[in-house]
Scaffold this motif. Structure first.
Motif, PDB file in Angstrom:
ATOM      1  N   PHE A 185       0.750  -1.386  -0.525  1.00 25.61           N
ATOM      2  CA  PHE A 185       0.033   0.022   0.174  1.00 25.61           C
ATOM      3  C   PHE A 185       0.905   1.372   0.361  1.00 25.61           C
ATOM      4  O   PHE A 185       0.896   2.182  -0.896  1.00 25.61           O
ATOM      5  N   ASP A 186       1.946   1.179   0.972  1.00 25.79           N
ATOM      6  CA  ASP A 186       2.445   2.133   0.694  1.00 25.79           C
ATOM      7  C   ASP A 186       3.349   2.533  -0.582  1.00 25.79           C
ATOM      8  O   ASP A 186       3.015   3.808  -1.029  1.00 25.79           O
ATOM      9  N   GLU A 187       4.327   1.798  -1.326  1.00 20.85           N
ATOM     10  CA  GLU A 187       4.382   1.345  -2.749  1.00 20.85           C
ATOM     11  C   GLU A 187       3.652   2.692  -3.872  1.00 20.85           C
ATOM     12  O   GLU A 187       3.935   3.098  -4.561  1.00 20.85           O
ATOM     13  N   LEU A 188       2.167   2.219  -3.562  1.00 20.38           N
ATOM     14  CA  LEU A 188       1.149   2.652  -4.314  1.00 20.38           C
ATOM     15  C   LEU A 188       1.166   4.236  -4.104  1.00 20.38           C
ATOM     16  O   LEU A 188       0.578   4.380  -4.096  1.00 20.38           O
ATOM     17  N   GLY A 189       0.805   3.859  -2.799  1.00 19.15           N
ATOM     18  CA  GLY A 189       0.280   5.314  -2.042  1.00 19.15           C
ATOM     19  C   GLY A 189      -0.971   5.465  -1.989  1.00 19.15           C
ATOM     20  O   GLY A 189      -1.798   6.123  -2.571  1.00 19.15           O
ATOM     21  N   ILE A 190      -1.355   4.256  -1.548  1.00 14.70           N
ATOM     22  CA  ILE A 190      -2.927   4.402  -1.117  1.00 14.70           C
ATOM     23  C   ILE A 190      -2.735   4.087   0.805  1.00 14.70           C
ATOM     24  O   ILE A 190      -2.169   3.530   1.147  1.00 14.70           O
ATOM     25  N   ASP A 191      -4.352   4.494   0.738  1.00 16.31           N
ATOM     26  CA  ASP A 191      -4.240   4.572   2.449  1.00 16.31           C
ATOM     27  C   ASP A 191      -4.856   3.369   2.670  1.00 16.31           C
ATOM     28  O   ASP A 191      -5.817   2.395   1.824  1.00 16.31           O
ATOM     29  N   TYR A 192      -4.324   3.251   3.730  1.00 18.29           N
ATOM     30  CA  TYR A 192      -4.646   1.440   4.755  1.00 18.29           C
ATOM     31  C   TYR A 192      -6.147   1.507   4.411  1.00 18.29           C
ATOM     32  O   TYR A 192      -7.507   2.394   4.103  1.00 18.29           O
ATOM     33  N   PRO A 193      -7.015   0.293   4.270  1.00 17.17           N
ATOM     34  CA  PRO A 193      -8.265   0.235   4.980  1.00 17.17           C
ATOM     35  C   PRO A 193      -8.475   0.592   5.742  1.00 17.17           C
ATOM     36  O   PRO A 193      -8.221  -0.026   6.837  1.00 17.17           O
ATOM     37  N   TYR A 210      -6.052  -2.025  -8.471  1.00 19.22           N
ATOM     38  CA  TYR A 210      -6.014  -2.006  -9.567  1.00 19.22           C
ATOM     39  C   TYR A 210      -5.459  -0.612 -10.906  1.00 19.22           C
ATOM     40  O   TYR A 210      -4.433  -0.507 -11.060  1.00 19.22           O
ATOM     41  N   GLU A 211      -5.800   0.545 -10.568  1.00 21.56           N
ATOM     42  CA  GLU A 211      -5.930   1.856 -11.137  1.00 21.56           C
ATOM     43  C   GLU A 211      -4.277   2.336 -10.695  1.00 21.56           C
ATOM     44  O   GLU A 211      -3.726   1.685 -12.111  1.00 21.56           O
ATOM     45  N   LYS A 212      -4.133   2.095  -9.894  1.00 27.72           N
ATOM     46  CA  LYS A 212      -2.925   2.870  -9.572  1.00 27.72           C
ATOM     47  C   LYS A 212      -1.295   2.175  -9.310  1.00 27.72           C
ATOM     48  O   LYS A 212      -1.140   2.664  -9.877  1.00 27.72           O
ATOM     49  N   SER A 213      -2.599   0.637  -9.549  1.00 28.66           N
ATOM     50  CA  SER A 213      -1.166  -0.354 -10.320  1.00 28.66           C
ATOM     51  C   SER A 213      -0.282  -0.132 -11.513  1.00 28.66           C
ATOM     52  O   SER A 213      -0.101  -0.936 -11.998  1.00 28.66           O
ATOM     53  N   GLY A 214      -1.912   0.825 -12.345  1.00 25.71           N
ATOM     54  CA  GLY A 214      -1.322   0.019 -13.851  1.00 25.71           C
ATOM     55  C   GLY A 214      -1.526  -1.355 -14.518  1.00 25.71           C
ATOM     56  O   GLY A 214      -1.677  -1.419 -15.527  1.00 25.71           O
ATOM     57  N   GLY A 215      -3.075  -1.767 -13.531  1.00 27.72           N
ATOM     58  CA  GLY A 215      -2.876  -3.246 -13.767  1.00 27.72           C
ATOM     59  C   GLY A 215      -2.172  -4.593 -13.496  1.00 27.72           C
ATOM     60  O   GLY A 215      -2.517  -5.466 -13.860  1.00 27.72           O
ATOM     61  N   SER A 216      -0.874  -3.770 -12.760  1.00 23.76           N
ATOM     62  CA  SER A 216       0.066  -4.553 -12.943  1.00 23.76           C
ATOM     63  C   SER A 216      -0.412  -5.471 -11.869  1.00 23.76           C
ATOM     64  O   SER A 216       0.082  -6.304 -11.078  1.00 23.76           O
ATOM     65  N   LEU A 217      -1.192  -5.091 -10.881  1.00 28.70           N
ATOM     66  CA  LEU A 217      -1.550  -5.429  -9.532  1.00 28.70           C
ATOM     67  C   LEU A 217      -3.162  -5.990  -9.292  1.00 28.70           C
ATOM     68  O   LEU A 217      -4.063  -5.012  -9.881  1.00 28.70           O
ATOM     69  N   GLY A 271     -11.525  -5.644 -14.269  1.00 29.53           N
ATOM     70  CA  GLY A 271     -10.571  -6.107 -14.240  1.00 29.53           C
ATOM     71  C   GLY A 271     -10.035  -6.009 -13.280  1.00 29.53           C
ATOM     72  O   GLY A 271      -8.580  -6.504 -12.679  1.00 29.53           O
ATOM     73  N   ALA A 272     -10.791  -5.672 -11.876  1.00 27.62           N
ATOM     74  CA  ALA A 272      -9.464  -5.095 -10.886  1.00 27.62           C
ATOM     75  C   ALA A 272      -9.844  -6.392  -9.590  1.00 27.62           C
ATOM     76  O   ALA A 272      -8.783  -6.358  -9.021  1.00 27.62           O
ATOM     77  N   THR A 294       2.554 -14.404  -3.878  1.00 26.53           N
ATOM     78  CA  THR A 294       3.442 -14.336  -4.712  1.00 26.53           C
ATOM     79  C   THR A 294       2.660 -13.216  -5.584  1.00 26.53           C
ATOM     80  O   THR A 294       3.490 -12.051  -6.859  1.00 26.53           O
ATOM     81  N   GLY A 295       2.128 -12.555  -5.236  1.00 26.74           N
ATOM     82  CA  GLY A 295       2.057 -10.565  -5.289  1.00 26.74           C
ATOM     83  C   GLY A 295       1.097 -10.280  -6.837  1.00 26.74           C
ATOM     84  O   GLY A 295       1.925  -9.594  -6.839  1.00 26.74           O
ATOM     85  N   LEU A 296       0.031 -11.343  -6.903  1.00 29.64           N
ATOM     86  CA  LEU A 296      -1.142 -10.775  -7.642  1.00 29.64           C
ATOM     87  C   LEU A 296      -1.657  -9.793  -7.189  1.00 29.64           C
ATOM     88  O   LEU A 296      -2.830  -8.829  -8.348  1.00 29.64           O
TER      89      LEU A 296
END
Lengths: 456, 296, 294
Positions: A185-193, A210-217, A271-272, A294-296
């Protein structure tokens, strides 16, 4: 002919060699039994003296079985050893296996008339065993004083009742929730739930990831199908319904089901959350290989007692948990879950079996080993006792459980035939995911078939 | 009188040799089998006594869409997988029969996949090969082809199991090899002198002589493949998914018996399968008179 | 004249090259397919030296940190019972099963293939039919039988069936082999005055050796790997086999010890591989030709 015989002789000789090698290196079963008793005897300070004290009591042998990994096997073996020290006249045979193997063997043993005395029980299966008369009504050993439940809150005891009969007592209670890794979450700069988030918050958070990770996550795992509990069950309870009613009927409406599956379907189409094939691929993956580890995906649903297992998989970040998403304006979905102990109906030594359970859940000597192995101890005194012994990840699990526990209300156990309905639920959910059925069709078909199953 | 004595003597010797098997079949096989036949006419949850319900289980079975799925999936697996596996095994066995240096070594290596049996490692491996991020896909990407989630797509999942079956071709291969050992070398030499081509040598000399072994492998692999369980169990995690595409007959039977506690229904399924396999085997035995050559 | 010789030399060398390249191609093909066969083993082997956290999280085939911990941890087993014990137990069961299968199945096979007796065809059909029922539905009745004989938690339920030739697979296998032994040989032996017992021991068994070897190899591997029967009948750790020991490392609800599992899997494959290499020589050194002449 002589050449033929020679090769046959040579062959026979090599077999004999094989056998001798085996025979030399192996003990017969009887030998094996003898070797076990020696280390146990040395464990006791002075076995002869203790035996004299308990001379009046006959030697009794009970069997105890559990599911678990290697760590738990070592742990429970040690607890059983301590019990045998305390009660030298009771010998406890131990049987264990992984989750899947455990239930295969237990079913066969119960069906074959060879059930262990003390068995580990779980909410998924307790109905199948209790409603078919395989488990003992524990109130008789509570009344006789062998099993002491005075320090157990009423709600924890009730979670082991089916139709007002007590069939199991919790070794540990746990609550499910959604877990996330702070580093991600820190890396993406998203608030914790938020601890008290709603399903809307959940959907928004998942989409944001999904959006902030550019679709990679992907935001989270797909919770639409699989086991209907805890996810869907919470959802029904938040609507003032449940999976089943007390008289064994389907407890939720088609409308609730449509709402549930539509929510997931939307997220999937955005796609989320993972597509159907990827979801299926990882559905039965072991913990070390699942989508969260595995970080998906960034969020996943787990029982609180597994926090420390997950924490071990990550070198960065802290695994934290929040409540199951709530329903805006709805009721609380929480109910107590855990791992339980039962005595089988055909046990020849129910009193000794009860003494064992009592030792397991009430004694400091047991709990200082158990800690929170299968959830936080249900006994209030014992949960206080283990608190200082915990690692940070275990501590977080206990904190979470205790924070959420007050929301829990009693829950009805599944009727017979529930296993089949669970299968149906998961089948229909994947039909939607793979685009074979619309949400409405799948829900309609589910209701008809589920009712037919319960009518049988 | 003498004839009768002779007949009795023959019977006596025959049954003497047969006695271990006969004891085994009458106790260890027959009792459980007959028990399950009886249970197939009951509603039996394993923990409480069975209740007789006549043919209900069979009637339910024929209307069970999932049961039909499982029968279809299994038949596909058998009729596609077994021939492919046997052809592969025979080809390799011929290849590794004689005339190559390092034969023993190669043979041992080719048997390795079969050593694994139904090990959990196989499940991990198959995901590594045929998963969305698997080796097959990265290979396809470098070649510029489209990738696919082979293991979890309903239209391809079964084929990954067929590949697994072919990959574990060791048992039929060993049996072929053992059969090839019984072909006398003189016959090859004779056909060589006649100037027969390799293909002719194979089709005229080798193949006819190993037909008993081919027949054995065919019958056994078919019986075995109809009851295939482990591969689907470990790879789909026991679910038979996605969308029942790997729901083998015995996997469904296991779900019914051990997960849904419907052992009566499972028994009915089992006896239907027995009849099904028995018919297939009987057909094979009847046709075998036309193409299997015995030396007796 | 000169041209001709050159031409001749050329043809000679080109055929030898094509022969050589054909041979080379054959080996390349064998090795390529062989790698496909070996890949899982190599992967398992290399993973068994990786620390638990590295196994699934790095994409590298070779271990980045090399460790023997998996072997140490795996071998130590549980509560003082090591894998050495499990190996010994497995060897014992396997050896007994091989003896049982070879003796009992070859006897039955001899009867079916060479002896005449009443109801032979019926028994043969029954033998085949016993193979056709999925074992899941006979588990419970069988368990009840062994439990009522108080034989659960012993090796008897695993070994006894082999001595009673319950595995029809091997009977049928040996039958097929005996049936490809020329019948004239029997007649010759019978004329010499040999009865069925001598026929069985001195003629048929040696000639069916490839089948017996196959039975040995398969019994070894299948018994070694079979875990379901062992799971149901063996619950005490002192009686655990390798197959059960390996399952101990896995738990769907907890933590799997993959490293230890892989390490012990590699060790458990060693005897299987050894047995295959050792016994396959009986499949290679043709006895058929020598036998027929002798």
């Amino acid at each position: 002919m002589s050449k033929m015989m020679k090769s046959l002789m040579l062959y026979a000789l090599s077999i004999i060699m094989l056998v001798t090698v085996a025979a030399c290196s192996s003990n017969t079963p009887n030998d094996a039994a003898n070797t076990t008793s020696t280390p146990k005897a040395t464990n006791q300070n002075d076995p002869n003296q203790q035996n004299e004290q308990n001379d009046k009591k006959d030697e009794v042998e009970i069997r105890f079985t559990w599911w678990g990994d290697t760590t738990r096997n070592e742990l429970y073996n040690a607890i059983v050893d301590r019990f045998e020290e305390e009660y030298p006249h009771i010998k406890v045979k131990r049987e264990f296996g992984g989750w899947g193997d455990y239930w295969d063997r237990l079913t066969t043993q119960v069906a074959g008339g060879n059930a262990p005395d003390v068995v580990s029980m779980h909410q998924f299966y307790v109905s199948d065993y209790a409603r078919r008369g395989a488990l003992l009504d524990l109130s008789q050993v509570v009344d006789s004083g062998s099993l002491d439940l005075t320090n157990f809150p009423e709600s924890a005891i009730n979670s082991g009742r089916i139709n007002d009969t007590l069939y199991m007592v919790p070794k540990g209670v746990t609550m499910p929730g959604w877990a996330y890794n702070t580093a991600v979450f820190d890396e993406l700069g998203i608030d914790y739930p938020d601890m008290n988030w709603t399903w809307e918050d959940y959907a928004a958070k998942v989409t944001e990831i999904y959006e902030k990770s550019g679709g990679s996550l992907w935001g989270s795992v797909d919770g639409s199908g699989g086991q209907p509990q805890p996810n869907f069950r919470y959802f029904t309870r938040q609507h003032g319904q449940d999976l089943y009613t007390a008289d064994g009927q389907i407890g939720f409406t088609e409308e609730t089901l449509v709402k549930w599956w539509s929510m997931w379907d939307e997220l999937r189409k955005k796609g989320a959350i993972p597509d159907a094939a990827t979801g299926t691929e990882y559905e039965n993956a072991p913990l070390e290989q699942n989508m969260f580890v595995t970080g998906l995906v960034a969020i996943t649903q787990i029982p609180a007692n597994q926090i420390y297992l997950y924490q071990q998989q990550f070198s960065e970040g802290e695994i934290r948990m929040v409540r199951m998403p709530t329903l805006a304006g709805g009721q609380n979905g929480e109910y107590i879950e855990g791992a339980y102990l039962s005595i089988t109906e055909k046990s020849k030594h129910p009193e000794e079996a009860a003494l064992f359970i009592d030792f397991f859940i009430n004694s400091e000597r047991s709990l200082e080993l158990f800690k929170v192995e299968q959830g936080s101890p249900a006994s209030t005194t014992m949960s206080e006792f283990v608190k200082p012994l915990l690692e940070p990840a275990q501590q977080r699990a206990v904190d979470f459980i205790q924070e959420v526990l007050p929301y829990a209300t009693d829950a009805v156990y599944a009727p017979l035939g529930a296993a089949e309905i669970q299968q149906l639920f998961s089948d229909q959910a994947s039909k939607i995911a793979f685009g074979q059925m619309s949400v409405e069709e799948a829900a309609k078909a589910f209701m008809t078939e589920a009712q037919a199953i319960l009518q049988r | 009188m003498n004839k009768l004595k002779q007949a009795w003597r023959n019977n006596w010797v025959g049954y003497l040799f047969l006695s271990p098997w006969l004891i085994g079949v009458l106790t260890l096989s027959a009792i459980p089998m007959l028990a399950s036949l009886y249970l197939s006419f009951t509603s039996y949850d394993m923990f409480t006594p069975p209740k007789f319900i006549g043919l209900d289980n069979y009637a339910t079975m024929f209307q069970d869409a999932k049961w039909r799925d499982s029968l279809r999936v299994t038949s596909m697996y058998v009729f596609l997988g077994v021939p492919l596996q046997l052809i592969f095994a025979l080809a390799i066995a011929l290849f590794l029969n004689r005339g190559i240096s390092g034969l023993k070594f190669y043979r041992a290596i080719y048997y390795v996949p079969s050593l694994f049996g139904g090990s959990v490692a196989i499940a991990l491996l198959w995901r590594q090969l045929f998963g969305s991020k698997g080796l097959v896909n990265s290979f396809l990407t470098t070649l510029g082809f489209e990738t696919k989630n082979w293991i979890a797509s309903p239209d391809t999942a079964l084929y990954t199991l067929i590949v697994l079956m072919i990959w574990q071709f060791g048992s039929p291969m060993v049996i072929f090899l053992a059969g090839l050992k019984q072909v006398p070398i003189e016959l090859y030499e004779a056909s060589k002198i006649d100037g027969a081509s390799k293909w002719k040598q194979f089709s005229r000399v080798t193949l006819p002589l190993i037909t008993p072994v081919v027949f054995f492998n065919l019958v056994m692999q078919i019986i075995g493949a109809f009851q295939a369980f482990t591969s689907a169990y470990i790879i789909s995690g026991g679910s038979g998914g996605p969308l029942n595409s790997t729901l083998f007959y015995t996997l469904y039977l296991y779900q019914k018996g051990f997960t849904h506690f419907q052992m009566g229904y499972a028994s009915a399924m089992a006896w239907f399968l027995l009849l099904f396999i028995a018919c297939a085997t009987a057909i094979l035995f009847i046709t075998s008179k036309k193409w299997v050559y015995y030396q007796e | 004249m000169k041209k001709d010789t050159v031409y001749e030399v050329r043809t000679y060398s080109s055929t030898s090259i094509s022969k050589l390249s054909k041979k080379l191609l054959k080996h390349v093909l064998i090795v390529t397919i062989g790698l496909g066969m070996l890949y899982p083993l190599l992967w398992l082997f290399s993973s068994s030296f990786k620390p638990n956290t590295e196994i699934f999280q790095s994409n590298s085939f070779f271990p980045q940190t090399f460790t023997l911990d998996n072997y140490k941890q795996g071998w130590s087993g549980l509560s003082g019972v090591t894998f050495g014990k499990f190996f010994a137990n497995s060897f014992f069961i396997v050896a007994m099963c091989i003896i049982g299968n070879v003796i009992a199945c070859s006897m039955a096979a001899f009867a079916f293939a060479r002896l005449k007796f009443a109801l032979r065809k019926m028994w043969f059909a029954i033998m085949l039919i016993t193979m056709m029922l999925p074992f899941h539905v006979t588990i419970i009745p069988q368990y009840i039988i062994f439990n009522s004989l108080e034989l659960v938690n012993t090796y008897v339920p695993l070994i006894l069936p082999k001595f009673l030739a319950v595995e029809s697979f091997f009977i049928f296998l040996i039958v097929q082999f005996i049936r490809s032994i020329p019948g004239e040989l029997d007649e010759a032996v019978k004329i010499d005055g040999c009865g069925p017992f001598k026929l069985y021991i001195y003629l048929i068994m040696p000639l069916a050796l490839p089948a017996l070897v196959t039975t040995t190899i398969f019994t070894f591997i299948w018994t070694w790997n079979d875990f379901f029967g062992q799971l149901l009948y063996i619950s005490e750790i002192n009686l655990y086999t390798v197959a059960l020991g390996l399952r101990m490392f896995l738990d769907a609800m907890g933590q799997n010890s993959w490293g230890a599992l892989f390490a012990m899997s590699i060790l458990s494959l060693v005897p299987l591989f050894a047995i295959f290499i050792f016994f396959q020589r009986y499949l290679i050194e043709g006895i058929a030709t020598g036998g027929l002449k002798g």
